[in-house]
Design an enzyme around this catalytic site. Structure first.
Site, PDB file in Angstrom:
ATOM      1  N   GLU A 173      -0.787  10.243 -11.604  1.00 55.50           N
ATOM      2  CA  GLU A 173      -0.457  10.084 -13.024  1.00 55.50           C
ATOM      3  C   GLU A 173      -1.375   9.019 -13.613  1.00 55.50           C
ATOM      4  O   GLU A 173      -1.506   7.930 -13.057  1.00 55.50           O
ATOM      5  CB  GLU A 173       1.000   9.665 -13.189  1.00 55.50           C
ATOM      6  CG  GLU A 173       1.429   9.595 -14.636  1.00 55.50           C
ATOM      7  CD  GLU A 173       2.912   9.252 -14.783  1.00 55.50           C
ATOM      8  OE1 GLU A 173       3.434   9.407 -15.905  1.00 55.50           O
ATOM      9  OE2 GLU A 173       3.541   8.820 -13.795  1.00 55.50           O
ATOM     10  N   GLU A 185      -3.945   3.714   1.233  1.00 55.30           N
ATOM     11  CA  GLU A 185      -4.380   3.941   2.611  1.00 55.30           C
ATOM     12  C   GLU A 185      -4.614   5.428   2.809  1.00 55.30           C
ATOM     13  O   GLU A 185      -3.717   6.243   2.611  1.00 55.30           O
ATOM     14  CB  GLU A 185      -3.298   3.471   3.583  1.00 55.30           C
ATOM     15  CG  GLU A 185      -3.600   3.763   5.034  1.00 55.30           C
ATOM     16  CD  GLU A 185      -2.428   3.463   5.947  1.00 55.30           C
ATOM     17  OE1 GLU A 185      -2.143   4.317   6.813  1.00 55.30           O
ATOM     18  OE2 GLU A 185      -1.776   2.411   5.783  1.00 55.30           O
ATOM     19  N   HIS A 239       4.054  11.290  -6.856  1.00 55.56           N
ATOM     20  CA  HIS A 239       2.714  10.939  -7.315  1.00 55.56           C
ATOM     21  C   HIS A 239       2.503   9.441  -7.193  1.00 55.56           C
ATOM     22  O   HIS A 239       3.447   8.688  -7.029  1.00 55.56           O
ATOM     23  CB  HIS A 239       2.492  11.378  -8.774  1.00 55.56           C
ATOM     24  CG  HIS A 239       3.385  10.682  -9.750  1.00 55.56           C
ATOM     25  ND1 HIS A 239       4.620  11.174 -10.100  1.00 55.56           N
ATOM     26  CD2 HIS A 239       3.229   9.528 -10.434  1.00 55.56           C
ATOM     27  CE1 HIS A 239       5.184  10.352 -10.974  1.00 55.56           C
ATOM     28  NE2 HIS A 239       4.358   9.344 -11.191  1.00 55.56           N
ATOM     29  N   HIS A 297       0.825  -1.203   0.000  1.00 59.39           N
ATOM     30  CA  HIS A 297       0.000   0.000   0.000  1.00 59.39           C
ATOM     31  C   HIS A 297       0.864   1.260   0.000  1.00 59.39           C
ATOM     32  O   HIS A 297       2.039   1.222   0.318  1.00 59.39           O
ATOM     33  CB  HIS A 297      -0.987   0.025   1.178  1.00 59.39           C
ATOM     34  CG  HIS A 297      -0.398   0.334   2.519  1.00 59.39           C
ATOM     35  ND1 HIS A 297      -0.166  -0.613   3.469  1.00 59.39           N
ATOM     36  CD2 HIS A 297       0.002   1.505   3.080  1.00 59.39           C
ATOM     37  CE1 HIS A 297       0.341  -0.064   4.550  1.00 59.39           C
ATOM     38  NE2 HIS A 297       0.460   1.236   4.337  1.00 59.39           N
TER      39      HIS A 297
END
Length: 131
Positions: free
Chosen positions: A122, A53, A72, A6
């Site tokens: 992105e 998360e 990003h 994550h």
């Protein structure tokens, strides 16, 4: 061997962030844990085990300063033009579509979206190294 599970971002308003990621990228809540001082919300696409998360710190009323260290996260799509048009129709912030070239070879076609907390995302055309 390790694998990514994550990425975490801090958000000011849970509902606003959940709505954005659901509508913009099809992410659904996979888990939610409420604690006295904060809430953790895990979002994911059913086709991927990787999760985003969201950390919501209770009592915070001002936006986070993203600083200059955040880059990003990225999502791969089948049709970047269609996805770009959909983002614009939804009223989401999206840059123009760009191409990243190495010499004459196009490595990627993409645009950047911005979530309600200012994080950059992105959106990349599937293909090449992103197939």
């Amino acid at each position: 061997m390790s694998k990514p599970v994550h990425a975490m971002i801090r958000v000011l308003e849970e509902e606003r962030a959940r709505d954005y990621y659901a509508r913009a990228f099809g992410l659904a809540v996979s888990d939610r844990f409420d604690f006295p001082d904060f809430t953790l919300v895990y979002l994911r696409d059913p086709a991927s085990p990787f999760e985003l998360e969201l950390t919501v710190n209770k009592g915070r009323d001002k936006p986070y300063d993203l600083g200059d260290g955040y880059g990003h996260i990225a999502f791969v799509v089948d049709d970047v033009e269609a996805e770009h048009a959909r983002h614009r129709r939804e009223g989401f912030t999206a840059t123009d579509i760009k191409a990243l070239k190495h010499g004459e070879e196009v490595l990627a076609r993409f645009f950047f979206a911005t979530d309600p907390d200012g994080y950059k995302i992105e959106v990349i055309q599937r293909g090449g190294r992103f197939a």
